[in-house]
Design an enzyme around this catalytic site. Structure first.
Site, mmCIF file in Angstrom:
data_model
loop_
_atom_site.group_PDB
_atom_site.id
_atom_site.type_symbol
_atom_site.label_atom_id
_atom_site.label_comp_id
_atom_site.label_asym_id
_atom_site.label_seq_id
_atom_site.Cartn_x
_atom_site.Cartn_y
_atom_site.Cartn_z
ATOM 1 N N ASP A 31 0.850 -1.189 0.000
ATOM 2 C CA ASP A 31 0.000 0.000 0.000
ATOM 3 C C ASP A 31 0.892 1.248 0.000
ATOM 4 O O ASP A 31 1.888 1.318 0.719
ATOM 5 C CB ASP A 31 -0.911 0.007 1.227
ATOM 6 C CG ASP A 31 -2.054 0.999 1.092
ATOM 7 O OD1 ASP A 31 -3.214 0.566 1.009
ATOM 8 O OD2 ASP A 31 -1.775 2.228 1.077
ATOM 9 N N GLY A 93 -15.570 3.300 3.720
ATOM 10 C CA GLY A 93 -14.285 3.906 3.388
ATOM 11 C C GLY A 93 -13.630 3.360 2.137
ATOM 12 O O GLY A 93 -12.446 3.601 1.909
ATOM 13 N N GLN A 94 -14.384 2.625 1.309
ATOM 14 C CA GLN A 94 -13.789 2.132 0.057
ATOM 15 C C GLN A 94 -13.539 3.303 -0.887
ATOM 16 O O GLN A 94 -14.457 4.073 -1.189
ATOM 17 C CB GLN A 94 -14.713 1.107 -0.623
ATOM 18 C CG GLN A 94 -14.068 0.530 -1.882
ATOM 19 C CD GLN A 94 -14.932 -0.532 -2.573
ATOM 20 O OE1 GLN A 94 -16.053 -0.809 -2.155
ATOM 21 N NE2 GLN A 94 -14.392 -1.114 -3.634
ATOM 22 N N HIS A 100 -10.383 -5.314 -3.084
ATOM 23 C CA HIS A 100 -9.055 -5.447 -2.510
ATOM 24 C C HIS A 100 -9.149 -5.782 -1.029
ATOM 25 O O HIS A 100 -10.018 -5.276 -0.321
ATOM 26 C CB HIS A 100 -8.212 -4.179 -2.695
ATOM 27 C CG HIS A 100 -8.875 -2.915 -2.276
ATOM 28 N ND1 HIS A 100 -9.861 -2.304 -3.011
ATOM 29 C CD2 HIS A 100 -8.715 -2.137 -1.164
ATOM 30 C CE1 HIS A 100 -10.260 -1.200 -2.389
ATOM 31 N NE2 HIS A 100 -9.596 -1.083 -1.259
ATOM 32 N N HIS A 102 -6.937 -5.621 2.434
ATOM 33 C CA HIS A 102 -5.770 -5.071 3.126
ATOM 34 C C HIS A 102 -5.236 -6.156 4.065
ATOM 35 O O HIS A 102 -5.992 -6.692 4.885
ATOM 36 C CB HIS A 102 -6.147 -3.867 3.988
ATOM 37 C CG HIS A 102 -6.748 -2.705 3.259
ATOM 38 N ND1 HIS A 102 -6.057 -1.530 3.012
ATOM 39 C CD2 HIS A 102 -7.990 -2.511 2.743
ATOM 40 C CE1 HIS A 102 -6.851 -0.669 2.387
ATOM 41 N NE2 HIS A 102 -8.027 -1.241 2.209
HETATM 42 P P1 AMP Z 1 -9.751 1.526 0.411
HETATM 43 O O1 AMP Z 1 -9.778 2.873 1.086
HETATM 44 O O2 AMP Z 1 -10.168 0.382 1.278
HETATM 45 O O3 AMP Z 1 -10.475 1.554 -0.921
HETATM 46 O O4 AMP Z 1 -8.223 1.235 0.111
HETATM 47 C C1 AMP Z 1 -7.547 1.769 -0.970
HETATM 48 C C2 AMP Z 1 -6.090 1.693 -0.633
HETATM 49 O O5 AMP Z 1 -5.350 1.846 -1.840
HETATM 50 C C3 AMP Z 1 -5.593 2.796 0.314
HETATM 51 O O6 AMP Z 1 -5.037 2.174 1.478
HETATM 52 C C4 AMP Z 1 -4.559 3.535 -0.497
HETATM 53 O O7 AMP Z 1 -3.457 3.954 0.277
HETATM 54 C C5 AMP Z 1 -4.160 2.500 -1.529
HETATM 55 N N1 AMP Z 1 -3.638 3.029 -2.783
HETATM 56 C C6 AMP Z 1 -4.173 3.991 -3.570
HETATM 57 N N2 AMP Z 1 -3.423 4.185 -4.661
HETATM 58 C C7 AMP Z 1 -2.394 3.307 -4.580
HETATM 59 C C8 AMP Z 1 -1.261 3.025 -5.398
HETATM 60 N N3 AMP Z 1 -1.043 3.675 -6.557
HETATM 61 N N4 AMP Z 1 -0.401 2.065 -4.996
HETATM 62 C C9 AMP Z 1 -0.614 1.396 -3.844
HETATM 63 N N5 AMP Z 1 -1.653 1.616 -3.029
HETATM 64 C C10 AMP Z 1 -2.531 2.558 -3.379
#
Ligand code: AMP
Length: 114
Positions: A31, A93-94, A100, A102
């Site tokens: 991340d 919070g998506q 995905h 985490h």
């Molecule tokens: P969510 O908020 O559950 O949709 O998680 C999205 C996650 O994607 C967040 O933790 C961001 O930090 C991560 N994220 C967004 N853009 C990137 C990227 N280019 N590379 C890696 N992680 C990313």
């Protein structure tokens, strides 16, 4: 064609990511904004927008993702414990509309989550 999500662009190698695992069905990468010493995202290569959008045909790929997470947690030596989070929908919070998980570890976790 619909706009690609940032995760689709990572799968297609249009933008860089620190990839920690890849196979035919999934990709795991760091991340960019880590919330724990270990913070890896595990995603299907198939375009699935969220957990809420799962179809019966997605059964196998979702099972596979969880198997990969279990193996990654062992490989990353998260033997003291780890947390798996899947935010589905805006209130959870998506922020990226590509399924995905985490994988978080390396520090004590609080409960309930924020
Ligand atoms: P969510 O908020 O559950 O949709 O998680 C999205 C996650 O994607 C967040 O933790 C961001 O930090 C991560 N994220 C967004 N853009 C990137 C990227 N280019 N590379 C890696 N992680 C990313």
């Amino acid at each position: 064609m619909a706009t690609k999500t940032i995760f689709r662009r990572i799968i297609d190698r249009e933008i860089p990511a620190t990839i920690v695992f890849e196979d035919e069905h999934c990709l795991a990468f760091q991340d960019v904004n880590p919330q724990a010493p270990t913070h890896v995202l595990v995603i299907p290569k198939k375009d699935i927008p969220s957990l809420a959008a799962l179809q019966p045909a997605d059964h196998a790929v979702v099972g596979h993702l969880l198997m990969v997470i279990s193996r990654l947690a062992a490989d990353l030596q998260l033997d003291r414990g780890f947390r798996v989070v899947c935010n589905s929908g805006p209130e959870a919070g998506q922020t990226v509309e590509h399924l995905h998980f985490h994988l978080l570890g390396g520090r004590p976790m609080l409960w309930p989550p924020g």
